[in-house]
Scaffold this active site. Sequence first.
Site, mmCIF file in Angstrom:
data_model
loop_
_atom_site.group_PDB
_atom_site.id
_atom_site.type_symbol
_atom_site.label_atom_id
_atom_site.label_comp_id
_atom_site.label_asym_id
_atom_site.label_seq_id
_atom_site.Cartn_x
_atom_site.Cartn_y
_atom_site.Cartn_z
ATOM 1 N NE ARG A 1 -3.830 0.324 2.222
ATOM 2 C CZ ARG A 1 -4.661 -0.147 3.145
ATOM 3 N NH1 ARG A 1 -4.472 0.153 4.414
ATOM 4 N NH2 ARG A 1 -5.661 -0.936 2.800
ATOM 5 C CE1 TYR B 1 -0.612 10.815 -4.151
ATOM 6 C CE2 TYR B 1 1.420 9.838 -4.969
ATOM 7 C CZ TYR B 1 0.749 10.903 -4.409
ATOM 8 O OH TYR B 1 1.411 12.049 -4.089
ATOM 9 C CG ASP C 1 8.562 7.357 -4.888
ATOM 10 O OD1 ASP C 1 9.286 7.646 -3.902
ATOM 11 O OD2 ASP C 1 7.412 6.912 -4.777
#
Length: 1177
Positions: free
Chosen positions: A900, A903, A1014
């Site tokens: 998780r 987004y 990221d």
Amino acid sequence: MALANGGEDRMDDSSSGRTSLADSASLTNSSLRSGTSSQSIHTNDGTIRVFNFTTGEFERFHPNMLCEEICNTMCRQLGIAPIAQLLYGIREHSTSRRPSPLVRLDLTWCLPGERLNCQLVYCFRMRFRVPELDSQLELIDGRSHKFLYRQMRYDMRTEQIPEIRYPEHKDKSTGLAVMDMLIDDQEQSEDQQAMRSIEKLYKLYLPPSLWRAHSFFVGSKIREVFRSLKANSLSVERLKWHYVHQVSHLAPTYMTEQFTCTVQYLPNEEVARGSGPIGTSLAHSTSTLASSGSTNTLSTLTTNTNSVALGGSGKKAKRRSTSGGIDVYVRVFPHDSLEPGLKVARVTSEATLKWILVGAVEGIFMISKINDTSVRLEIVGLPKGYEMQFQTEKEMKSFISYLGIYIRLSSKWMQDLCHSYRTPSLEELSSLHCHGPIGGAYSLMKLHENGDKCGSYIVRECDREYNIYYIDINTKIMAKKTDQERCKTETFRIVRKDSQWKLSYNNGEHVLNSLHEVAHIIQADSPDRYRIPASKYDKPPLLLLLLPKNLKAKKTDLQLSEAELQRRNPQIFNPRTDLQWYPDSISLSDDGMMFTMRGDWIQQSPVKDVSVTMKMLKSDGNFMEFFRLAQTWSLIQSPQFLKLYGLTLADPYTMVMEYSRYGPLNKFLHSMPNVTLHCLLDLMHGLVRGMHYLEDNKIIHNYIRCSNLYVTKYDPNSYVLDAKISDPGYPRPYRESDSPWIPVKYYRNLQAAKTDQFAQLWAFATTIYEIFSRCKEDLSTLRQEQLLRQKNLDGNILKMLDQDICPAPIFETIMDGWSDDETKRFSHHDIFSRLNTIKAEILPNYMPPPEIATNGTGDETVIDRSDIPFLPFPRSNMLMVIPLTSECRVIYNMENMIGRGHYGTVYKGHLEFNDKDQPREQVAIKMLNTMQVSTDFHREIGIMRTLSHPNIVKFKYWAEKSHCIIMEYLQSGSFDIYLRFTAPNLNNPRLVSFALDIANGMKYLSDMGLIHRDLAARNILVDHNGDGDCVKISDFGLAQFANSDGYYYAKSKRDIPIRWYSPEAISTCRFSSYSDVWSYGVTLFEMFSRGEEPNLVPIQTSQEDFLNRLQSGERLNRPASCPDFIYDLMQLCWHATPRSRPSFATIVDIITREVATKVTHPTDGHQSPPNQPTDAE
């Protein structure tokens, strides 16, 4: 004593570390054929003798050793991983070439806690066949794949594989022999090659029956083929892979065990000549060809069921007469078969056996020993159990061990099925409160499931090495008193020696007497310790080896008939196991209190799943109203109404209804204006029958209208158009929009019409008007004033229809329904007469229908996902289905969440293809939490579709409506979790190889002009490939293509992972490949600190503080044990000036040069799988 290691008389080849294949061939084909060996196997020297297929020799063990101890020793000696140990067992060894067809072969297996008999000889064998054997076994454990080759080779030479026997498979046997010769030739040393030629020893590789029958012809042919292939041969490893592949496909029942016993009855057996079934249903009965002698068949009768067993030690029971029981074969059909479970079949000499399902394997929860030859199986669905009587005690024990271990490897690894015969290692794990080799990722999940308290810990066996344990313990509370508060989990290595435990902790070793002491010596923020024991309900993926990774789709054209479905009474459904849900099809019904969704009713028998429509009560709905609706609808037994198949009595409360392929009638007619008159008359005929049923049974429906009729069949070539009446829905008050279907006398009190049984006849008339007007006008938009004005004009609430589209007798029926005289409103006799008259007068005139979209739940307004939760019920564990293309769909369980992020949420699921020959494929499904980031979603899809690199996660499909991306599934999971839980076993060479993987992947992205934005360990996944691991970059939700200057400027500041971001990215939102290089340096810190959070020392107090300290020159500290060149590389990545940082191409060169281009994955006692050459196939 050297007994456990096989003694000192082993023939060792100095170059290969094993007996040469040619010598082994000589041993197995001559010595064993005559019942003797070079080690005098029939001479009882007081030791246990176990044949080893790898060496071709007998290993000797002390007679006091238990079967499980011998298996464990053999696995260690052969380098077999602990997770694969249960695949093996000890069986009595056959020293005869081939038994007489009239003799019963009795080669029984030993129980784990049993002592072996010095008078017998045994062999160590792989007993259980993992699904997709030729591909999956190599991924589970490379050494096991190599051992299986040796076992298969032995079985081929000694003709113990019935499906590849001479004369039926002469060419296949010859081909395998040549492949065997090529392998042996390559594995010989130069000295051995000089001493003898494999080509001249070809007869040792052939099954004796083949050699005896064709010795004159086959020799020259084999030598010719051998010379031809040797000139351009594959590598040894690829040859072995092809050998295993060929045998596993030619012999699909290899390692399938079949037993013979006596039972008192056959559940679900179909009895001839209408005498009815024994049991409850015929659904579980299926026919299949039986291979009368499946590989390693136990206690299989060939022709004489009362023959005496060879080597007949073990107590025997007198075989019952036919009147006292039924002789049956027993077999476990594995989980990757179309109908898995424990089955029995009457012993017969016929070529075809009738296999009958006794029960699902996971439904067998106990075996009780009745006496020395009989057992009772406790099975879900059989209240009194199921008794089986075997002929000997050995056969009974073989069956218990087989079924018990199969269940351990498929559902309950921590459970002993029969308490009369315990597994010593399981009892020890239980007494130690220790888990098996479950792996770090599963351990972390268990800690989370049990509250994630500080001081909680799990002790588990290592999945790679024997006598090594790990303790995973929550030691620190992070981000105290914030909504991000969590525990830090640390992993420490423990070595077991005798009864003591040696813990590696704080750069020292501590010798302790118990695991309790181990947990308390490790410092934590809490003084308390909470031990989390293993449970029989644990399902660690590493250990459930017999569950297929890629399930086969149900391959059948059989389906339940409509008549059969109509006959069935409504049932209670388990939403988890009986239903599949299509969340994309969710819509809000007209009543506003129920959601409608398409689904599948999963059939356990070999027939197609049944498509259904599911109506779910909203969370704020009244259950009693829902229950009354379901109760009323369950009593309706008419084909003119959508059938209620059943309901669920758990949240979400759901009515499972008959599926309508074409949706509601009003939408259908509006989209199909050219539906012919004959079809409409046929449709009306069915509606009249439905109204007559309501009238006869005094049922008031209240919502008869086209929008509540659902089209189930449309075939213009056969003049068929069927629409069925659906349920009235959740009770709600009438509105003005309902006025056309309500008598005008109730316009001032609409609700009063609900109790008038004649009011629905008025609604019937309006519905006929809708049908013959082809629903061109939405009548619900008409106001009462308009309806009354029209009635004052011509006596009807709606304008007359043109006779070209609505024959006069039909409109006469409509006017009767709108009559103020209630007794004239409906006469089914008159209506049927009018219909027959019209049909006789007109000729069929059908126009081919245009292609229409099908929607199982109709075309009700699909709700925007931002207006309601993703699903109208809390997170559950039901099966969800998302159609992807015309070729496949993805199925997942919300319980199987594997990640998780900010987004999105990632679930594990599988692809199911319409081509039933194509197996299911495990995948990861990334689903966005909110639609507000749909731009990011489409950008991520656009990026991932263009990527193809071994260190980038593979994109497979996407579903725009569901906002989900389908990617390859990597079982080892997230790299940050992997770092923490594999830390004690992670050496620097392995980490350096991972660093190179990431650098190669990032170089590929950089070369494409892509900025990841990221990069972090949490967004890297670990791929387990055979005995080695590699890593792949994932999560491109923030990725962007750079502009012509190499930069991307973020337009908004959202939640950003600042500890991985460069100073310029934090302060100016300017991103480039150089900012990715900074993130790569932080990722290196995570790797070489074994999963530490990247915090400055002392820890930063805020985002501003963090940025200020970076700009002033502070950097992350050097991790302990980090190599010099790696920390130097980190410092280069963190240069204050972006363009002074190395490019990813430079980083690849730095790492490759440092390790002299020899960066490989450490083997930890295992060998990496071979690389397949491009011309291998």
